[in-house]
Enzyme design. Structure first.
Site, short mmCIF file in Angstrom:
data_model
loop_
_atom_site.label_atom_id
_atom_site.label_comp_id
_atom_site.label_asym_id
_atom_site.label_seq_id
_atom_site.Cartn_x
_atom_site.Cartn_y
_atom_site.Cartn_z
N SER A 203 0.84 -1.20 0.00
CA SER A 203 0.00 0.00 0.00
C SER A 203 0.89 1.26 0.00
O SER A 203 1.74 1.39 -0.87
CB SER A 203 -0.94 -0.04 1.21
OG SER A 203 -1.96 0.90 1.07
N ASP B 112 -8.58 -6.51 -4.78
CA ASP B 112 -8.19 -5.18 -4.31
C ASP B 112 -8.73 -4.15 -5.30
O ASP B 112 -8.23 -4.02 -6.41
CB ASP B 112 -6.66 -5.10 -4.22
CG ASP B 112 -6.17 -3.75 -3.70
OD1 ASP B 112 -6.98 -2.83 -3.52
OD2 ASP B 112 -4.95 -3.64 -3.45
N HIS C 264 -8.06 -5.01 -0.51
CA HIS C 264 -6.76 -4.37 -0.32
C HIS C 264 -6.03 -4.92 0.91
O HIS C 264 -4.80 -5.04 0.91
CB HIS C 264 -6.95 -2.85 -0.20
CG HIS C 264 -5.68 -2.09 -0.08
ND1 HIS C 264 -4.73 -2.08 -1.08
CD2 HIS C 264 -5.17 -1.32 0.92
CE1 HIS C 264 -3.70 -1.33 -0.71
NE2 HIS C 264 -3.94 -0.87 0.50
#
Lengths: 387, 387
Positions: free
Chosen positions: A162, A326, A359
């Site tokens: 991320s 995601d 995610h």
């Protein structure tokens, strides 16, 4: 692997490194301002070897910190381990018996490193909204100071998911000679307008809370606003599928609707809980600054939007990993990155891992991820030693 | 089609219908409470024919109202037409030269029909949070009162998108004998936990605004909270693709980042504008009530989650339309509905329209949608006349 190692806790302690004591040593930021007398909170695991070729830097995501693995106490049963404890430790995929692992809290953060809730050395008061707006590159420049402090010449690997993945990409751009390999997980080469929009809404929720007080809150923090921002972000970290499986339309208390506005569905209760827990460990002003740094993240900016040109200087080997469910940083964004790297003849491997976790998969799919990272690091170490 | 018709404005006026004057005439709601002395604001277009077989009911979405088409003035150049003006009017797909079109504001709304900002006849003060929590079925039951008032025995069609589509499905379940066909666009048979979660966060943003004052605001409305809720919802109405094309990462003012927290990106400016405009025309308490009604919407609830069983009574012909880029109510949810209808041998047509507009496509893809609806209605009218 020794079984005893798995039952014995890995004990770590937080460390501090201060830089920018003098004007010359100050960190020049992308905004043009300078950061002086700044602190970096970090942790290390394992030992740096004599060859200096076993150092691994792990970069954390928006709400993460330097405590990537292990415990601070031997016996406190309530204590939870670091945020990637399944991945990092003795005998674990990022094996601290082999690697010297470093993880630091980003500048702008609220877990030990200098951020908006630190004291401004010029005024001796909290920075709050006087803290300079930082970028992902600024975070990486600060980490580079720590690297020098630790006398590391080259990272075997820099690894992050991320926002951690964004830092990985900036490392590869800014310090190409000082990385053997870079592993970017569940990330993107530039923040999409949809993500910028979600960040904007989250910040508006914080600013709407009267307790935010233009960032000058003291004892009474803007808990409601920060919780709302966190709940919104949390929805973007899950997938529609995982929410259906985890919560469905199950009600909290009874079989019937309550016909009021309190939490009624399990998913509402879960979000409320996540919001409350977050407020206990995170700062509202930091949330503003770090999301803004993400907004400004665009690896193609240095070449007017041409990602291939912007990545021309990348020299390390790369591994780019995305997850099927995601939707915040979907595989299409990783593919764009991989294409630009291939255009530059970078040695890049990529993989889309099948997962329903959305995610958050970068924190949860540790078994698949662990095997991949362990193998990649092992091979890269051989390449580094032979090269 | 007469060209003159296209240049001349279709003038409409809002009408009111009151019900529940007596205890027996009160509307029993799903929550067990009764709604008395309630108003429905509605508009009609075209004429009901003698056979009474040309009446079409249009149901609006969360932020819609009774003003589906036309204008209130002949010449006011600033006036915007109704929210589906491309679809409804003389010579338009839902041709008011042929059909008698009715559209009403939902109960719980804030555009003329009784809602939380109406006067509670029992206390002579505003309902605010004393307004009963309503459901989509309650909205439809109120519309059924209007149907009787207008002396319509059977709708040729009931048509709606998004929350309007939910009302379409409740019409088909509650009044199967009184509908020839039902057209459900960009909708779902039950609200998903992801959508429930987004609604929850939007309501939290409103409640965090101190001006909300537990719903008892007077002159100073909770504008910041409502705007934040609207901005969040707005992001879910667009697609990642349409946002990229419409805004990309374009900056508002200059080529460089402002390094502050004001609107910097075009997408931030757009959202801020959408939030401000919404506050001018919508009420915060209504937003709470209507999103709660959506949360509670589950067509399978009457058969303990078995959608096929719950839809066993549906008799009308159905058209179910979804859009490729709609991630709020994706095609998979429409397909679930279609399968359950087919299991019941309902005459159902379905179509997934290719569009990059996301959920908003039901308001924007009027050319494709118009042709489909015009044909379907024409055929259904023949079936109704011959059957």
């Amino acid at each position: 692997m020794d079984k005893k190692e798995h039952t014995r806790r890995l004990i770590v302690k937080p460390l501090d490194f201060t830089f920018g004591e003098t004007e010359e040593d100050a960190l020049l930021l992308d905004c043009g301002k300078k950061l002086t007398k700044a602190n970096i909170r970090y942790e290390t695991y394992g030992q740096l070897n004599h060859a200096g070729d076993n150092a691994v830097l792990i970069l954390h995501a928006l709400s993460g910190d330097a405590h990537v693995a292990g415990y601070y106490t031997e016996n406190d049963e309530k204590e939870k381990p670091g945020w990637w404890d399944d991945m990092v430790g003795p005998g674990k995929p990022i094996n601290t018996n082999q690697y010297f692992v470093v993880c630091s809290n980003v500048i702008g953060g609220c877990s030990g490193s200098t951020g908006p809730r630190s004291v401004n050395p010029e005024t001796n008061r909290l920075y709050n909204m006087d803290f300079p707006v930082i970028t992902i590159a600024d975070m990486v420049r600060a980490q580079h100071r720590l690297m020098k402090h630790l006398k590391i010449d080259k990272w075997l690997g820099v690894i992050g998911g991320s926002m951690g993945g964004m830092q990985v990409l900036e490392w590869a751009r800014l310090y190409p000679e000082q990385i053997q390999c870079a592993i970017a997980i569940a990330t993107t080469p530039r923040l999409s307008p949809q993500s910028i929009a979600f960040n904007w809404v989250g910040r508006e929720a914080i600013k709407t809370d009267p307790k935010w007080d233009n960032g000058n809150y003291t004892d009474t923090v803007p808990d409601k606003g920060l919780a709302t921002a966190r709940m919104l972000a949390h929805v973007t970290y899950l997938s529609d599928e995982s929410m259906k499986r985890k919560f469905g339309r199950v009600l909290q208390k009874s079989k019937n609707y309550s016909f009021d506005f309190n939490r009624d569905f399990a998913v509402e209760s879960y979000l409320e809980y996540q919001g409350l827990r977050f407020v206990e460990r995170f700062d509202a002003n930091s949330y503003l600054y770090i999301t803004r740094a993400m907004d400004y993240f665009d690896m193609s900016a240095s070449a007017a939007g041409n990602l291939t040109k912007a990545l021309a200087g990348v020299k390390c080997h790369m591994l780019v990993i995305s997850f099927t469910s995601d939707w915040l940083f979907p595989t299409s964004q990783s593919r764009e990155l991989v294409r630009a790297l291939l255009n530059n003849n970078v040695h890049v491997s990529s993989c889309e891992i099948k997962s329903s976790y959305g995610h958050d998969a970068f924190l949860l799919e540790t078994e698949t991820l662990g095997k991949m990272l362990a193998d990649f690091l092992r091979i890269q170490r051989e390449v580094m030693r032979n090269g």
